[in-house]
Structure formats: structure tokens, C-alpha cells
Write a protein that holds these residues in place. Structure first.
Motif, PDB file in Angstrom:
ATOM      1  N   GLU A  10       0.839  -1.197   0.000  1.00 41.44           N
ATOM      2  CA  GLU A  10       0.000   0.000   0.000  1.00 41.44           C
ATOM      3  C   GLU A  10       0.875   1.248   0.000  1.00 41.44           C
ATOM      4  O   GLU A  10       1.925   1.295   0.637  1.00 41.44           O
ATOM      5  N   HIS A  11       0.430   2.262  -0.700  1.00 38.83           N
ATOM      6  CA  HIS A  11       1.140   3.536  -0.778  1.00 38.83           C
ATOM      7  C   HIS A  11       1.196   4.170   0.616  1.00 38.83           C
ATOM      8  O   HIS A  11       0.201   4.161   1.342  1.00 38.83           O
ATOM      9  N   PRO A  12       2.339   4.731   1.014  1.00 39.07           N
ATOM     10  CA  PRO A  12       2.461   5.281   2.368  1.00 39.07           C
ATOM     11  C   PRO A  12       1.480   6.411   2.674  1.00 39.07           C
ATOM     12  O   PRO A  12       1.134   6.627   3.834  1.00 39.07           O
ATOM     13  N   GLY A  18      -5.272  -1.400   9.173  1.00 38.56           N
ATOM     14  CA  GLY A  18      -4.641  -2.689   8.925  1.00 38.56           C
ATOM     15  C   GLY A  18      -5.141  -3.432   7.704  1.00 38.56           C
ATOM     16  O   GLY A  18      -4.921  -4.630   7.579  1.00 38.56           O
ATOM     17  N   TYR A  19      -5.822  -2.750   6.797  1.00 42.31           N
ATOM     18  CA  TYR A  19      -6.344  -3.446   5.627  1.00 42.31           C
ATOM     19  C   TYR A  19      -6.358  -2.521   4.411  1.00 42.31           C
ATOM     20  O   TYR A  19      -6.216  -1.307   4.525  1.00 42.31           O
ATOM     21  N   TYR A  27     -15.278   4.618  -7.939  1.00 42.73           N
ATOM     22  CA  TYR A  27     -14.091   4.907  -8.748  1.00 42.73           C
ATOM     23  C   TYR A  27     -13.238   6.010  -8.125  1.00 42.73           C
ATOM     24  O   TYR A  27     -12.837   6.958  -8.776  1.00 42.73           O
ATOM     25  N   LYS A  28     -12.986   5.852  -6.818  1.00 40.90           N
ATOM     26  CA  LYS A  28     -12.089   6.740  -6.083  1.00 40.90           C
ATOM     27  C   LYS A  28     -11.152   5.879  -5.256  1.00 40.90           C
ATOM     28  O   LYS A  28     -11.573   4.895  -4.667  1.00 40.90           O
ATOM     29  N   TRP A  29      -9.878   6.278  -5.226  1.00 39.75           N
ATOM     30  CA  TRP A  29      -8.906   5.568  -4.408  1.00 39.75           C
ATOM     31  C   TRP A  29      -9.066   6.011  -2.961  1.00 39.75           C
ATOM     32  O   TRP A  29      -8.836   7.160  -2.634  1.00 39.75           O
ATOM     33  N   GLY A  30      -9.450   5.101  -2.091  1.00 40.55           N
ATOM     34  CA  GLY A  30      -9.399   5.332  -0.656  1.00 40.55           C
ATOM     35  C   GLY A  30      -8.045   4.866  -0.142  1.00 40.55           C
ATOM     36  O   GLY A  30      -7.436   5.476   0.721  1.00 40.55           O
ATOM     37  N   ASN A  31      -7.571   3.765  -0.703  1.00 45.15           N
ATOM     38  CA  ASN A  31      -6.236   3.228  -0.443  1.00 45.15           C
ATOM     39  C   ASN A  31      -5.547   3.056  -1.786  1.00 45.15           C
ATOM     40  O   ASN A  31      -6.044   2.350  -2.660  1.00 45.15           O
ATOM     41  N   LEU A  32      -4.423   3.717  -1.945  1.00 52.09           N
ATOM     42  CA  LEU A  32      -3.636   3.579  -3.176  1.00 52.09           C
ATOM     43  C   LEU A  32      -2.700   2.388  -3.063  1.00 52.09           C
ATOM     44  O   LEU A  32      -2.132   2.148  -1.997  1.00 52.09           O
ATOM     45  N   ALA A  42       4.301  -5.175  -5.443  1.00 47.59           N
ATOM     46  CA  ALA A  42       4.331  -6.633  -5.321  1.00 47.59           C
ATOM     47  C   ALA A  42       2.976  -7.103  -4.803  1.00 47.59           C
ATOM     48  O   ALA A  42       2.385  -6.463  -3.939  1.00 47.59           O
ATOM     49  N   LEU A  43       2.504  -8.197  -5.359  1.00 50.54           N
ATOM     50  CA  LEU A  43       1.234  -8.781  -4.940  1.00 50.54           C
ATOM     51  C   LEU A  43       1.410 -10.273  -4.714  1.00 50.54           C
ATOM     52  O   LEU A  43       2.205 -10.919  -5.397  1.00 50.54           O
TER      53      LEU A  43
END
Length: 95
Positions: A10-12, A18-19, A27-32, A42-43
Motif C-alpha cells: 500500500e502507498h504510504p 490494517g487493511y 471509482y475513487k482511491w481510498g487506499n492507493l 508486489a502482490l
């Protein structure tokens, strides 16, 4: 399972819990997702393999962006939707 991710970096700027979660219908980033690795993250996937994915969208509202000190929790529009759609396509959300 080979195309559904379980964990990703996850982007800092959006690490505030924790998730990793986004509201796909908005269509909005809540978590990048992170872009530490030359514009990629990495995934790990449900079948046990791991891989990197390089994001395509750059710029102020892009997926690939530098961290901003103290910028936790900003909601970012997914414009264009290219990377956001990739996350939707590879998540465990019902389609």
C-alpha cells in the motif's frame, strides 16, 4: 485463484489502518497501491504465487506518485480508471 490478489503493498500516503479497501462503485482511491518498485507493486495471489504489477497512470491523481509527508487518508479520483479497473478485475469482489 491465480488472478485474485490476497496481499499487496500500500502507498504510504494511505496507510491508516490494517487493511486495503476501496469502494469500487465510486471509482475513487481510498487506499492507493504502492508504486515503490519503478512504478510497480508486489502482490501475492490466492493460489500462492507472487508477482509485480506496473501501474500506468501518473500525475497528481495518478496511481504512481511520490509520498507526501503527512498525507494520510486522502480520497483520490481514479481518472483515468485504467489502474483502478485492474484492481477491480483482480480482487475478490463479486463481479
Amino acid at each position: 485463484p491465480s488472478s485474485i490478489f490476497v496481499f499487496l503493498g500500500e502507498h504510504p500516503d494511505t496507510i491508516n489502518d490494517g487493511y486495503y479497501m476501496n469502494r469500487f462503485h465510486e471509482y475513487k482511491w481510498g487506499n492507493l497501491p504502492a508504486s515503490y518498485h519503478n512504478g510497480a507493486t508486489a502482490l501475492s495471489y490466492a493460489d500462492g504465487h507472487a508477482a509485480t504489477h506496473r501501474w500506468k497512470v501518473t500525475g497528481e491523481h495518478g496511481t504512481i506518485r511520490l509520498p507526501v509527508k503527512g498525507a494520510v487518508g486522502e480520497i483520490v479520483p481514479a481518472k483515468p480508471r485504467t489502474d483502478f479497473q485492474w484492481i477491480i478485475d483482480h480482487s475478490s469482489v463479486l463481479k
